[in-house]
Design a protein around this motif. Structure first.
Motif, PDB file in Angstrom:
ATOM      1  N   THR A  17      24.188 -64.764 -59.214  1.00 40.13           N
ATOM      2  CA  THR A  17      25.107 -63.623 -59.325  1.00 40.13           C
ATOM      3  C   THR A  17      25.200 -62.944 -57.972  1.00 40.13           C
ATOM      4  N   GLY A  18      26.437 -62.700 -57.526  1.00 40.91           N
ATOM      5  CA  GLY A  18      26.648 -62.088 -56.228  1.00 40.91           C
ATOM      6  C   GLY A  18      26.559 -60.574 -56.265  1.00 40.91           C
TER       7      GLY A  18
ATOM      8  N   PRO B   5      34.288 -65.067 -55.477  1.00 44.35           N
ATOM      9  CA  PRO B   5      32.937 -64.462 -55.513  1.00 44.35           C
ATOM     10  C   PRO B   5      32.298 -64.472 -54.135  1.00 44.35           C
ATOM     11  N   VAL B   6      31.518 -63.459 -53.833  1.00 43.20           N
ATOM     12  CA  VAL B   6      30.916 -63.357 -52.502  1.00 43.20           C
ATOM     13  C   VAL B   6      29.644 -64.192 -52.376  1.00 43.20           C
ATOM     14  N   ALA B   7      28.978 -64.528 -53.477  1.00 46.59           N
ATOM     15  CA  ALA B   7      27.732 -65.296 -53.414  1.00 46.59           C
ATOM     16  C   ALA B   7      28.022 -66.730 -52.960  1.00 46.59           C
ATOM     17  N   VAL B   8      27.188 -67.239 -52.017  1.00 44.26           N
ATOM     18  CA  VAL B   8      27.328 -68.605 -51.506  1.00 44.26           C
ATOM     19  C   VAL B   8      25.971 -69.300 -51.596  1.00 44.26           C
ATOM     20  N   VAL B   9      25.912 -70.426 -52.311  1.00 40.17           N
ATOM     21  CA  VAL B   9      24.674 -71.184 -52.485  1.00 40.17           C
ATOM     22  C   VAL B   9      24.667 -72.360 -51.512  1.00 40.17           C
ATOM     23  N   SER B  10      23.535 -72.570 -50.865  1.00 44.42           N
ATOM     24  CA  SER B  10      23.388 -73.722 -49.960  1.00 44.42           C
ATOM     25  C   SER B  10      22.068 -74.434 -50.233  1.00 44.42           C
TER      26      SER B  10
ATOM     27  N   ALA C 245      16.728 -74.199 -51.926  1.00 43.89           N
ATOM     28  CA  ALA C 245      18.068 -73.678 -52.186  1.00 43.89           C
ATOM     29  C   ALA C 245      18.059 -72.199 -51.825  1.00 43.89           C
ATOM     30  N   THR C 246      19.147 -71.721 -51.245  1.00 44.46           N
ATOM     31  CA  THR C 246      19.266 -70.309 -50.877  1.00 44.46           C
ATOM     32  C   THR C 246      20.621 -69.782 -51.314  1.00 44.46           C
ATOM     33  N   VAL C 247      20.684 -68.466 -51.541  1.00 41.90           N
ATOM     34  CA  VAL C 247      21.942 -67.831 -51.891  1.00 41.90           C
ATOM     35  C   VAL C 247      22.147 -66.626 -50.977  1.00 41.90           C
ATOM     36  N   GLU C 248      23.325 -66.547 -50.384  1.00 43.43           N
ATOM     37  CA  GLU C 248      23.699 -65.410 -49.542  1.00 43.43           C
ATOM     38  C   GLU C 248      24.515 -64.422 -50.364  1.00 43.43           C
ATOM     39  N   ARG C 249      24.245 -63.116 -50.152  1.00 43.70           N
ATOM     40  CA  ARG C 249      24.951 -62.025 -50.834  1.00 43.70           C
ATOM     41  C   ARG C 249      24.858 -62.158 -52.357  1.00 43.70           C
ATOM     42  N   GLY C 250      23.647 -62.470 -52.809  1.00 41.72           N
ATOM     43  CA  GLY C 250      23.429 -62.580 -54.249  1.00 41.72           C
ATOM     44  C   GLY C 250      21.997 -62.979 -54.530  1.00 41.72           C
TER      45      GLY C 250
ATOM     46  N   THR D  19      29.530 -64.389 -60.960  1.00 42.17           N
ATOM     47  CA  THR D  19      28.574 -65.493 -61.002  1.00 42.17           C
ATOM     48  C   THR D  19      29.164 -66.741 -60.359  1.00 42.17           C
ATOM     49  N   VAL D  20      28.268 -67.555 -59.824  1.00 46.09           N
ATOM     50  CA  VAL D  20      28.646 -68.864 -59.281  1.00 46.09           C
ATOM     51  C   VAL D  20      27.660 -69.887 -59.837  1.00 46.09           C
ATOM     52  N   PRO D  21      28.122 -71.104 -60.133  1.00 47.44           N
ATOM     53  CA  PRO D  21      27.214 -72.131 -60.637  1.00 47.44           C
ATOM     54  C   PRO D  21      26.396 -72.744 -59.500  1.00 47.44           C
ATOM     55  N   VAL D  22      25.219 -73.234 -59.850  1.00 44.85           N
ATOM     56  CA  VAL D  22      24.378 -73.988 -58.918  1.00 44.85           C
ATOM     57  C   VAL D  22      24.506 -75.460 -59.299  1.00 44.85           C
ATOM     58  N   HIS D  23      25.077 -76.254 -58.441  1.00 42.27           N
ATOM     59  CA  HIS D  23      25.178 -77.686 -58.733  1.00 42.27           C
ATOM     60  C   HIS D  23      25.197 -78.455 -57.418  1.00 42.27           C
TER      61      HIS D  23
END
Length: 384
Positions: A112-113, A39-44, A62-67, A118-122
């Motif tokens: 969601t990217g 997935p392209v979405a990246v959470v930091s 929290a931030t998400v890139e490409r999503g 989808t990517v989980p936030v944890h």
């Protein structure tokens, strides 16, 4: 060139082209067989995942890139969610309340990217646990109306090591420009006073952002403080000892001149000392003791304290014969019962009392001594 050589060169060239086409054909086949990409979405996160000793008033986001976030929450170990705000574009979330000391926090949710995946936030982090916390109080209190010499006073229940850090967390705002400064009168007290008396009817707001502030030596602030108050009319007591009168000025005009008796002039222990003081406390009845001079439980009315050394403006009807003629008190300013009540009713906490003409001067040791210091002496007590 002979025909045989020309044919051999064309054969070689044809062979090379065949090799290139073969390699190209193999590459095309590999592209078609490649596995799906991640997935392209990246959470930091800020603070970073698994961080410890986080300051509870630091940035938490929290931030998400490409999503964008579909859902996101930050909860403490008890499952209580931290208040926060999601950006309109769904790409960031930040906490809108301070965290607790010595607590653990967990991220949860989903993003969601741009690719629809989808990517989980944890994630998790923990905040610092102070070795001790320091409680503070502030004066004047909210909505008070005070005199033109009233300082702002912060008092701490334990000594402050990092005074500069704490002083930088303090702000004073005024409805009209006022020059003033903070001074540390002890390890447990910081006062702000104007260079000159406050302008009458000034509105004052004070913010002390102490929660999360390091006091040094492992101590942190227990809570933020704030207050808003107003300066009243400009009333000043002119207490010229040699005149045997106490004059009251209000907004630049004399409004009263009371017959008075000041402290005995030839006994330093009984002088009403020179200095600029403030009305600190008012009591309709004050019980007075002075073992050195042999009196106990003396009841006096309409008492306005102007020094913690023991000086008051108060009624002394028993000394009526001396009022306006002789200075024979034990340091207080004696007035008749009627005059003492009239002054008591007019006074605000923080009104200045200017004593002059005495044989002695008050040393700057007793609370409140803010106006016993020159402006240069005052500013030298700043920590920044």
């Amino acid at each position: 060139m002979s025909g045989s050589k020309l044919r051999s060169r064309w054969a070689a060239l044809a062979g090379a082209v065949a090799v290139v086409l073969l390699i190209s054909g193999c590459g095309s086949s590999a592209m078609q067989e490649r596995k799906p990409t991640d997935p392209v979405a990246v959470v930091s996160f800020e603070p970073g995942d698994n961080s410890g000793e986080v300051n509870p008033v630091g940035a938490v986001r929290a931030t998400v890139e490409r999503g964008r976030f579909d859902s996101i929450a930050l909860t403490n170990a008890d499952g209580k969610q931290v208040a926060g705000e999601l950006a309109q574009d769904g790409k960031s979330w930040h906490a809108t309340e301070a965290l607790g000391y010595g607590r653990s926090y967990l991220w949860s949710g989903q993003a969601t990217g741009e690719d629809g995946k989808t990517v989980p936030v944890h994630g998790q982090f923990s905040t610092l646990k102070p070795e001790k916390t320091i409680r503070a109080t502030i004066n004047p209190s909210d909505n008070a109306e005070v005199g033109i010499a009233m300082p702002i006073s912060l008092k701490f229940d334990k000594p402050v090591q990092d005074k500069a850090a704490i002083q930088r967390a303090l702000t004073v705002q005024t409805s009209v420009p006022v020059e003033g400064a903070w001074a540390w009168l002890s390890d447990r007290q910081a006062d702000w006073r104007p260079k000159e008396y406050w302008p009458a009817h000034t509105h004052v707001s004070v913010q002390a952002k102490l929660y999360g502030q390091s006091y040094g030596d492992g101590a942190y602030g227990l809570a933020d403080l704030s207050t808003e108050f107003d300066i009243g009319r400009a009333q000043i007591v002119k207490a010229a000892v040699g005149t045997h009168r106490m004059v009251v000025l209000r907004d630049g005009k004399q409004v009263a001149s009371y017959a008075a008796s000041y402290g005995e002039e030839y006994d330093p222990g009984r002088n009403t000392p020179n200095g600029t003081f403030i009305i600190m406390e008012k009591n309709p009845v004050e019980i007075m003791d002075n073992p050195r001079y042999g009196y106990h439980d003396v009841r006096k009315t309409w008492a306005s304290r102007f020094s913690n050394h023991g000086e008051f403006i108060h009624e002394n009807q028993e000394n009526a014969a001396a009022l306006g003629k002789i200075n024979n008190s034990h340091g207080c300013i004696n007035l008749s019962a009627a005059d003492a009540k009239a002054y008591y009713d007019s006074a605000l906490l923080g009104d200045p009392v200017e004593v002059t003409g005495s044989a002695s001067t008050m040393p700057p040791h007793f609370d409140v001594y803010d106006w016993l210091l020159t402006w240069d002496q005052w500013t030298q007590k700043s920590a920044v």
